[in-house]
Design a protein around this motif. Structure first.
Motif, PDB file in Angstrom:
ATOM      1  N   LEU A   1      13.882 -52.227  41.717  1.00 29.36           N
ATOM      2  CA  LEU A   1      13.565 -53.418  40.915  1.00 29.36           C
ATOM      3  C   LEU A   1      12.476 -54.176  41.643  1.00 29.36           C
ATOM      4  N   ARG A   2      11.279 -54.231  41.074  1.00 30.38           N
ATOM      5  CA  ARG A   2      10.116 -54.708  41.811  1.00 30.38           C
ATOM      6  C   ARG A   2       9.605 -56.091  41.422  1.00 30.38           C
ATOM      7  N   ASN A   3      10.305 -56.782  40.534  1.00 29.13           N
ATOM      8  CA  ASN A   3       9.876 -58.134  40.192  1.00 29.13           C
ATOM      9  C   ASN A   3      11.053 -58.882  39.573  1.00 29.13           C
ATOM     10  N   ILE A   4      10.867 -60.151  39.288  1.00 29.78           N
ATOM     11  CA  ILE A   4      11.903 -60.947  38.647  1.00 29.78           C
ATOM     12  C   ILE A   4      11.751 -60.855  37.132  1.00 29.78           C
ATOM     13  N   LEU A   5      12.804 -61.219  36.416  1.00 28.48           N
ATOM     14  CA  LEU A   5      12.714 -61.402  34.975  1.00 28.48           C
ATOM     15  C   LEU A   5      12.657 -62.912  34.758  1.00 28.48           C
ATOM     16  N   PRO A   6      11.531 -63.453  34.312  1.00 27.73           N
ATOM     17  CA  PRO A   6      11.412 -64.904  34.176  1.00 27.73           C
ATOM     18  C   PRO A   6      12.200 -65.443  32.995  1.00 27.73           C
ATOM     19  N   GLU A   7      12.533 -66.706  33.059  1.00 20.70           N
ATOM     20  CA  GLU A   7      13.164 -67.371  31.918  1.00 20.70           C
ATOM     21  C   GLU A   7      12.128 -67.540  30.814  1.00 20.70           C
ATOM     22  N   GLY A   8      12.547 -67.378  29.571  1.00 19.62           N
ATOM     23  CA  GLY A   8      11.627 -67.541  28.458  1.00 19.62           C
ATOM     24  C   GLY A   8      11.197 -66.210  27.880  1.00 19.62           C
ATOM     25  N   ASP A   9       9.967 -66.165  27.387  1.00 20.03           N
ATOM     26  CA  ASP A   9       9.461 -64.960  26.737  1.00 20.03           C
ATOM     27  C   ASP A   9       9.472 -63.756  27.677  1.00 20.03           C
ATOM     28  N   ILE A  10       9.879 -62.606  27.137  1.00 22.28           N
ATOM     29  CA  ILE A  10       9.827 -61.340  27.868  1.00 22.28           C
ATOM     30  C   ILE A  10       8.741 -60.489  27.226  1.00 22.28           C
ATOM     31  N   THR A  11       7.769 -60.085  28.007  1.00 26.07           N
ATOM     32  CA  THR A  11       6.711 -59.218  27.495  1.00 26.07           C
ATOM     33  C   THR A  11       6.927 -57.792  27.992  1.00 26.07           C
ATOM     34  N   VAL A  12       6.240 -56.864  27.353  1.00 28.85           N
ATOM     35  CA  VAL A  12       6.282 -55.470  27.804  1.00 28.85           C
ATOM     36  C   VAL A  12       5.799 -55.396  29.255  1.00 28.85           C
ATOM     37  N   GLY A  13       4.781 -56.184  29.569  1.00 29.80           N
ATOM     38  CA  GLY A  13       4.258 -56.197  30.927  1.00 29.80           C
ATOM     39  C   GLY A  13       5.285 -56.640  31.948  1.00 29.80           C
ATOM     40  N   ASP A  14       6.144 -57.599  31.583  1.00 29.16           N
ATOM     41  CA  ASP A  14       7.211 -58.043  32.486  1.00 29.16           C
ATOM     42  C   ASP A  14       8.116 -56.869  32.858  1.00 29.16           C
ATOM     43  N   VAL A  15       8.461 -56.068  31.861  1.00 27.37           N
ATOM     44  CA  VAL A  15       9.364 -54.937  32.096  1.00 27.37           C
ATOM     45  C   VAL A  15       8.680 -53.879  32.964  1.00 27.37           C
ATOM     46  N   PHE A  16       7.392 -53.641  32.745  1.00 29.33           N
ATOM     47  CA  PHE A  16       6.662 -52.692  33.576  1.00 29.33           C
ATOM     48  C   PHE A  16       6.611 -53.166  35.031  1.00 29.33           C
TER      49      PHE A  16
ATOM     50  N   THR B   1      13.569 -42.620  30.167  1.00 24.96           N
ATOM     51  CA  THR B   1      13.231 -43.370  31.376  1.00 24.96           C
ATOM     52  C   THR B   1      13.998 -44.681  31.386  1.00 24.96           C
ATOM     53  N   LEU B   2      14.281 -45.181  32.572  1.00 25.48           N
ATOM     54  CA  LEU B   2      14.981 -46.450  32.697  1.00 25.48           C
ATOM     55  C   LEU B   2      14.177 -47.569  32.046  1.00 25.48           C
ATOM     56  N   ARG B   3      12.867 -47.532  32.242  1.00 30.38           N
ATOM     57  CA  ARG B   3      12.015 -48.564  31.636  1.00 30.38           C
ATOM     58  C   ARG B   3      12.112 -48.521  30.113  1.00 30.38           C
ATOM     59  N   GLY B   4      12.062 -47.317  29.538  1.00 30.20           N
ATOM     60  CA  GLY B   4      12.172 -47.178  28.087  1.00 30.20           C
ATOM     61  C   GLY B   4      13.523 -47.652  27.578  1.00 30.20           C
ATOM     62  N   LEU B   5      14.587 -47.330  28.316  1.00 26.59           N
ATOM     63  CA  LEU B   5      15.923 -47.767  27.935  1.00 26.59           C
ATOM     64  C   LEU B   5      16.029 -49.291  27.958  1.00 26.59           C
ATOM     65  N   PHE B   6      15.414 -49.895  28.961  1.00 27.58           N
ATOM     66  CA  PHE B   6      15.470 -51.353  29.086  1.00 27.58           C
ATOM     67  C   PHE B   6      14.661 -52.017  27.968  1.00 27.58           C
ATOM     68  N   LEU B   7      13.497 -51.467  27.668  1.00 26.23           N
ATOM     69  CA  LEU B   7      12.688 -51.996  26.569  1.00 26.23           C
ATOM     70  C   LEU B   7      13.459 -51.920  25.245  1.00 26.23           C
ATOM     71  N   ASP B   8      14.119 -50.782  25.009  1.00 26.39           N
ATOM     72  CA  ASP B   8      14.902 -50.605  23.787  1.00 26.39           C
ATOM     73  C   ASP B   8      16.045 -51.620  23.729  1.00 26.39           C
ATOM     74  N   TYR B   9      16.677 -51.854  24.872  1.00 28.58           N
ATOM     75  CA  TYR B   9      17.790 -52.808  24.944  1.00 28.58           C
ATOM     76  C   TYR B   9      17.320 -54.215  24.567  1.00 28.58           C
TER      77      TYR B   9
ATOM     78  N   ALA C   1      23.708 -46.717  28.285  1.00 29.28           N
ATOM     79  CA  ALA C   1      22.809 -45.642  27.846  1.00 29.28           C
ATOM     80  C   ALA C   1      23.459 -44.272  27.913  1.00 29.28           C
ATOM     81  N   ALA C   2      24.549 -44.149  28.671  1.00 32.10           N
ATOM     82  CA  ALA C   2      25.245 -42.859  28.772  1.00 32.10           C
ATOM     83  C   ALA C   2      25.861 -42.443  27.448  1.00 32.10           C
ATOM     84  N   VAL C   3      25.900 -43.337  26.464  1.00 21.45           N
ATOM     85  CA  VAL C   3      26.444 -43.008  25.142  1.00 21.45           C
ATOM     86  C   VAL C   3      25.735 -41.794  24.552  1.00 21.45           C
TER      87      VAL C   3
END
Length: 261
Positions: free
Chosen positions: A122-137, A231-239, A103-105
């Motif tokens: 980092l307050r939760n895991i990233l589960p295998e399978g579908d990633i939802t917006v809620g997962d990232v939040f 925001t880090l969350r926004g950057l991760f969602l974009d990624y 993101a420093a680009v």
């Protein structure tokens, strides 16, 4: 406990307090009181409180809840594996640190030499399978924002020493060797030994850039740029969305970024 009963108790307590106040004598209102004991306890907030919902409140909240649910349940990508955080390094922390480094680009025109995120952020895991917006939040619930700092190698060494004392954090672009008791042994940036007289760039979050989490070495930075609306969350969602658009699943790996000797 029903909400109506709770409201009744609150109203009764308020009325009783008013009555008690109005009946006090001058002597009582000027008396000196001292706290002799304080007790407390934990109240679990879970689905039990939804057993008897307040109908009127539920009706008011319903349209807003539907909009939030529609957003949070949106599937934006796929994770190839379950990712958790942990020390000295982990799949999830390596992934998020890498997102920060890239993101420093937007500030440097290129990725930073290093990415850094604290495990506590980092307050939760990233589960295998579908990633939802809620997962990232749930993983990134805070409004932490990107900061890109330029530092002398000597100050970066102090940063590495802090990371070693914590037995690891989420890092990218570097490799360090530490002892079991949290001491720094060796440090490499981009596979080259760290040089005290060289300038390096670090992409991290504002919380750490302010010196929190034992990262006071950042306070010695030569330069600091924190772009707006990054925001880090926004950057991760974009990624995640970019990877998905390119037909790629989200992956990570353990590659010896932090090793204990």
């Amino acid at each position: 406990m029903k909400h109506s009963y709770v409201k009744y108790l609150m109203m009764a307590a308020f009325a009783g307090g008013c009555l008690f106040t109005s009946c006090r004598t001058v002597r009582e209102t000027t008396a000196q009181y001292e706290v002799t004991k304080v007790e407390g306890g934990m109240i679990t907030i879970d689905s039990v409180w939804d057993t008897n919902p307040e109908t009127k409140v539920a009706e008011i909240v319903k349209p807003y809840k539907e909009k939030v649910d529609a957003m949070m349940y949106e599937v934006i990508g796929t994770s190839a594996m379950k990712m958790e955080k942990g020390a000295p390094e982990s799949l999830l922390s390596n992934l998020v640190a890498g997102v920060l480094q890239q993101a420093a680009v937007q500030v440097l025109g290129r990725p930073a030499d290093m990415g850094l995120v604290n495990l506590g952020g980092l307050r939760n895991i990233l589960p295998e399978g579908d990633i939802t917006v809620g997962d990232v939040f749930e993983i990134l619930p805070f409004e932490n924002s990107l900061c890109v700092l330029t530092m002398k190698g000597a100050d970066l060494r102090h940063l590495f020493e802090a990371i070693a004392s914590l037995h690891g954090e989420g890092v990218s672009g570097i490799r360090i060797e530490i002892t079991k008791d949290g001491k720094l042994l060796n440090a490499f940036v981009g596979e080259k030994p760290l040089k005290d007289d060289r300038l390096y760039t670090v992409a991290t979050i504002d919380y750490l850039a302010d010196g929190n989490g034992r990262m006071d070495a950042f306070l010695q930075a030569e330069k600091r740029v924190c772009p707006e609306n990054a925001t880090l969350r926004g950057l991760f969602l974009d990624y995640v969305r970019r990877q998905t658009a390119g037909g790629k699943a989200i992956t990570s790996k353990l590659d010896g970024r932090i090793t204990v000797k």
